[in-house]
Write an enzyme that holds these catalytic residues in place. Sequence first.
Site, PDB file in Angstrom:
ATOM      1  N   SER A 130      35.612  32.636  42.594  1.00  0.00           N
ATOM      2  CA  SER A 130      36.733  32.055  43.355  1.00  0.00           C
ATOM      3  C   SER A 130      37.055  30.702  42.732  1.00  0.00           C
ATOM      4  O   SER A 130      36.190  30.071  42.143  1.00  0.00           O
ATOM      5  CB  SER A 130      36.360  31.808  44.813  1.00  0.00           C
ATOM      6  OG  SER A 130      35.226  32.513  45.207  1.00  0.00           O
ATOM      7  N   GLU A 164      48.600  38.689  40.169  1.00  0.00           N
ATOM      8  CA  GLU A 164      48.825  39.919  40.929  1.00  0.00           C
ATOM      9  C   GLU A 164      50.036  40.664  40.378  1.00  0.00           C
ATOM     10  O   GLU A 164      50.981  40.043  39.884  1.00  0.00           O
ATOM     11  CB  GLU A 164      49.012  39.581  42.403  1.00  0.00           C
ATOM     12  CG  GLU A 164      47.695  39.193  43.031  1.00  0.00           C
ATOM     13  CD  GLU A 164      47.858  38.717  44.463  1.00  0.00           C
ATOM     14  OE1 GLU A 164      48.716  39.246  45.171  1.00  0.00           O
ATOM     15  OE2 GLU A 164      47.103  37.810  44.847  1.00  0.00           O
ATOM     16  N   CYS A 275      47.214  31.122  45.128  1.00  0.00           N
ATOM     17  CA  CYS A 275      46.546  30.135  44.260  1.00  0.00           C
ATOM     18  C   CYS A 275      47.286  28.825  44.046  1.00  0.00           C
ATOM     19  O   CYS A 275      46.699  27.753  44.163  1.00  0.00           O
ATOM     20  CB  CYS A 275      46.289  30.752  42.886  1.00  0.00           C
ATOM     21  SG  CYS A 275      44.991  31.968  42.931  1.00  0.00           S
TER      22      CYS A 275
HETATM   23  C1  UDX Z   1      48.674  32.877  39.514  1.00  0.00           C
HETATM   24  C2  UDX Z   1      48.313  32.613  38.046  1.00  0.00           C
HETATM   25  O1  UDX Z   1      49.360  33.083  37.195  1.00  0.00           O
HETATM   26  C3  UDX Z   1      46.993  33.297  37.698  1.00  0.00           C
HETATM   27  O2  UDX Z   1      46.604  32.970  36.370  1.00  0.00           O
HETATM   28  C4  UDX Z   1      45.915  32.831  38.679  1.00  0.00           C
HETATM   29  O3  UDX Z   1      44.705  33.526  38.432  1.00  0.00           O
HETATM   30  C5  UDX Z   1      46.351  33.080  40.116  1.00  0.00           C
HETATM   31  O4  UDX Z   1      47.612  32.457  40.357  1.00  0.00           O
HETATM   32  P1  UDX Z   1      49.765  34.894  40.858  1.00  0.00           P
HETATM   33  O5  UDX Z   1      49.905  33.902  41.963  1.00  0.00           O
HETATM   34  O6  UDX Z   1      49.163  36.218  41.169  1.00  0.00           O
HETATM   35  O7  UDX Z   1      48.909  34.270  39.653  1.00  0.00           O
HETATM   36  O8  UDX Z   1      51.228  35.202  40.239  1.00  0.00           O
HETATM   37  P2  UDX Z   1      52.212  34.448  39.218  1.00  0.00           P
HETATM   38  O9  UDX Z   1      52.780  35.480  38.323  1.00  0.00           O
HETATM   39  O10 UDX Z   1      51.589  33.279  38.585  1.00  0.00           O
HETATM   40  O11 UDX Z   1      53.401  33.981  40.176  1.00  0.00           O
HETATM   41  C6  UDX Z   1      53.233  32.958  41.147  1.00  0.00           C
HETATM   42  C7  UDX Z   1      54.558  32.628  41.796  1.00  0.00           C
HETATM   43  O12 UDX Z   1      55.431  31.969  40.888  1.00  0.00           O
HETATM   44  C8  UDX Z   1      55.333  33.849  42.309  1.00  0.00           C
HETATM   45  O13 UDX Z   1      55.869  33.553  43.580  1.00  0.00           O
HETATM   46  C9  UDX Z   1      56.425  34.044  41.281  1.00  0.00           C
HETATM   47  O14 UDX Z   1      57.563  34.680  41.806  1.00  0.00           O
HETATM   48  C10 UDX Z   1      56.703  32.600  40.889  1.00  0.00           C
HETATM   49  N1  UDX Z   1      57.301  32.436  39.561  1.00  0.00           N
HETATM   50  C11 UDX Z   1      56.621  32.813  38.436  1.00  0.00           C
HETATM   51  C12 UDX Z   1      58.578  31.878  39.449  1.00  0.00           C
HETATM   52  O15 UDX Z   1      59.210  31.528  40.455  1.00  0.00           O
HETATM   53  N2  UDX Z   1      59.111  31.691  38.197  1.00  0.00           N
HETATM   54  C13 UDX Z   1      58.455  32.039  37.053  1.00  0.00           C
HETATM   55  O16 UDX Z   1      59.019  31.834  35.956  1.00  0.00           O
HETATM   56  C14 UDX Z   1      57.175  32.623  37.174  1.00  0.00           C
HETATM   57  P1  ADP Z   2      41.077  36.599  46.588  1.00  0.00           P
HETATM   58  O1  ADP Z   2      42.573  36.695  46.444  1.00  0.00           O
HETATM   59  O2  ADP Z   2      40.516  35.297  46.071  1.00  0.00           O
HETATM   60  O3  ADP Z   2      40.337  37.778  46.062  1.00  0.00           O
HETATM   61  P2  ADP Z   2      40.793  37.636  49.303  1.00  0.00           P
HETATM   62  O4  ADP Z   2      41.044  36.916  50.597  1.00  0.00           O
HETATM   63  O5  ADP Z   2      41.665  38.772  48.916  1.00  0.00           O
HETATM   64  O6  ADP Z   2      40.797  36.489  48.170  1.00  0.00           O
HETATM   65  O7  ADP Z   2      39.298  38.172  49.253  1.00  0.00           O
HETATM   66  C1  ADP Z   2      38.179  37.476  49.676  1.00  0.00           C
HETATM   67  C2  ADP Z   2      37.237  38.453  50.407  1.00  0.00           C
HETATM   68  O8  ADP Z   2      35.988  37.804  50.630  1.00  0.00           O
HETATM   69  C3  ADP Z   2      37.739  38.943  51.764  1.00  0.00           C
HETATM   70  O9  ADP Z   2      37.840  40.355  51.760  1.00  0.00           O
HETATM   71  C4  ADP Z   2      36.660  38.444  52.751  1.00  0.00           C
HETATM   72  O10 ADP Z   2      36.395  39.375  53.805  1.00  0.00           O
HETATM   73  C5  ADP Z   2      35.451  38.322  51.833  1.00  0.00           C
HETATM   74  N1  ADP Z   2      34.387  37.436  52.342  1.00  0.00           N
HETATM   75  C6  ADP Z   2      34.507  36.183  52.843  1.00  0.00           C
HETATM   76  N2  ADP Z   2      33.293  35.701  53.190  1.00  0.00           N
HETATM   77  C7  ADP Z   2      32.378  36.662  52.909  1.00  0.00           C
HETATM   78  C8  ADP Z   2      30.936  36.778  53.039  1.00  0.00           C
HETATM   79  N3  ADP Z   2      30.200  35.787  53.532  1.00  0.00           N
HETATM   80  N4  ADP Z   2      30.359  37.940  52.654  1.00  0.00           N
HETATM   81  C9  ADP Z   2      31.088  38.956  52.138  1.00  0.00           C
HETATM   82  N5  ADP Z   2      32.433  38.904  51.985  1.00  0.00           N
HETATM   83  C10 ADP Z   2      33.073  37.787  52.365  1.00  0.00           C
END
Ligand code: UDX
Ligand code: ADP
Length: 458
Positions: A130, A164, A275
Site C-alpha cells: 500500500s 486501474e 491515490c
Molecule cells: C494512479 C497512477 O497512475 C498509478 O500509477 C498509481 O499506482 C495509482 O494512481 P489510477 O488512479 O488508477 O492510477 O488512474 P490514472 O490513469 O492515473 O487516472 C487518475 C485520474 O486522472 C482519472 O480520474 C483520470 O480520468 C484522470 N486523468 C488522467 C485526466 O484527467 N487526464 C489525463 O491526462 C490522465
Molecule cells: P487498494 O485500492 O489499495 O487495493 P482496497 O480498499 O481495494 O485498496 O483494498 C484493501 C483491502 O484490504 C480491503 O478489501 C480490506 O477489506 C482489506 N483489509 C483492511 N484491513 C485488513 C486486515 N487487517 N486484514 C485483512 N484485510 C484487510
Amino acid sequence: MADKKHILCIGAGYVGGPTMAMIAAKCPDYTVTVADINEERIAAWNSDTLPIYEPGLDALVKQCRGKNLFFTADAISAIRDAYIIFVSVNTPTKRFGTGAGKAANLQYWERCARIIAENADGPRIVVEKSTLPVRAAEMIHKILQANSNGFEFHVLSNPEFLAEGTAIKDLENPDRVLIGSMRTPDGHEAMQTLVDIYARWVPREKILTTNVWSSEMSKLIANAMLAQRISSMNSVSALCERTGADVREVSRAVGMDSRIGAKFLRPGVGFGGSCFKKDILNLVYLCETYNLPEVAAYWEQVVKMNEYQERRFAERIVRSMFNTISGKNITMFGFAFKADTGDTRESPAIYIAKMLLEENANLTIYDPKALENAKKDLDGYENVRFCNDPYEAAKDAHAVAVVTEWQEFAEYDYRKIFSLMAKPAFIFDGRNILDHNALFELGFEVYPLGCQELTHLK
Ligand code: UDX
Ligand code: ADP
C-alpha cells in the site's frame, strides 16, 4: 516452518488481487494466497463474478485459481505458512485527530503488522505494497520487532504503479519495479528474494533497488507529478474557455515537446481515484511536519485546482442553461473516475452530481460498470435515478453531461439521443471524447471542455 515459496498478500483489493494473480501466473512454482477480513469480498474472488472489474483479470484468475492462487478469509493460517507477506490494505486519509484530512490513517496497516508478528513462527519478509507515507516502514519494523517471538522481520517497500483499467497490462509490462530495502546484509538478501520473483518476467534493468525511504517517497512523488500535469492542463482549460484558444490544440502542441511528453495532459472534469488526492495530501502533511510550509502549499495547490475544476464544470452547466437547472432533467454519462473501471472512489462525478442536486436538478445516471457504486455514493439523495440504458437515460433530458471517457459514449446514435431530449438539447463534454461539430450539426448546444461552445442560441 514457513515455505520460502509461499507468498501471502493481506488485502484483496484493487492492488492486492490483480498483483497476486499476476505473480501466481508468472511463478507457477510458488503458492500465492490472498487474504482479506471482508468475507464477502473473498467469496466474490472465489466466484465467477470477481469483486472488481479490470480488463484481462477474469482470465488470469481463472488460469491460476485453485492451482497456485487461493483466496481466503483466514489470514492467520496463511501467516504461518508463507515466508513472504505482502500487505496491501487500505490507507485512507485520516478523518480524526492530528493530521485529520491530510495524514494517512495507518490503523489497518498497524493491525496487520501486529497479527503478523503474533502469528509468525519464524523470520518473515514483509512487503509494503500500500502507499505509505515516507518513513512508515521504520515504524512497521518497530511494531513487528516489538511484538515478535524473537524472530527477525525484514521490511521491504515495493510500491505499486498500476493504474486501474490497465492493471493487467501495467503488471505484465511495468515501466519499472521499485524495491526499497534496509541497507543491511539481511535487508539486501530479502530484497534479492523479491527481485528474483519479479525477474521471472520483468527485464532486470527495469527492477530498481533503492533504500526504503526513497522507494516510499518515489511513489508519492510519481502520483503527485502525474496529478500536477492534469491540474496544470485543467487550469489552462479555464483560460482557454475565456480567450478562444482550444485546450486540445494547446495540449497537443505542448505535449509534442519531447522534454514534456504527451501523457497525462488530457484536461477533464478533474482527476479521481483512490491515490492521487490521498497521496498528495500525505505529501503536504509530510512537508508541514518537516516545517516546509512553502513546499506544502505548492503541492496542495494541485488538489485545490482539481476541486476548482469539478466546481467549474457544474457551474458552467448551470450558467449555460439560463442560470437555472431547478426542475430540469440532467443525464450524466459516466460515474466511474475513469474509463474501464467500476471504481468511483474520489470520482469527480460524485462532487458534480451533488452540486447539480443542490441546484434542484433531477439527475439520471448511466455508467456501464459503476452504477452499483454510484448508488452507494449518492445514498440518501432524492431526485436521482440510475439507469441501465443510455437511450432510456437520455429520454426527456434537458442536458447530457459526459463525465467519464468510456469509449462507448463516442459511439452512440446521437441523432436518436437528440430526438429523445427536451429542446434546446445541451451536451457538456467533460472529457472531450465526442465529435463536437457533428453534434452541433444535429442541433445540439455543444459545450466542449476548454474551448468555446458551439451554440444555435445567439
Ligand atoms: C494512479 C497512477 O497512475 C498509478 O500509477 C498509481 O499506482 C495509482 O494512481 P489510477 O488512479 O488508477 O492510477 O488512474 P490514472 O490513469 O492515473 O487516472 C487518475 C485520474 O486522472 C482519472 O480520474 C483520470 O480520468 C484522470 N486523468 C488522467 C485526466 O484527467 N487526464 C489525463 O491526462 C490522465
Ligand atoms: P487498494 O485500492 O489499495 O487495493 P482496497 O480498499 O481495494 O485498496 O483494498 C484493501 C483491502 O484490504 C480491503 O478489501 C480490506 O477489506 C482489506 N483489509 C483492511 N484491513 C485488513 C486486515 N487487517 N486484514 C485483512 N484485510 C484487510
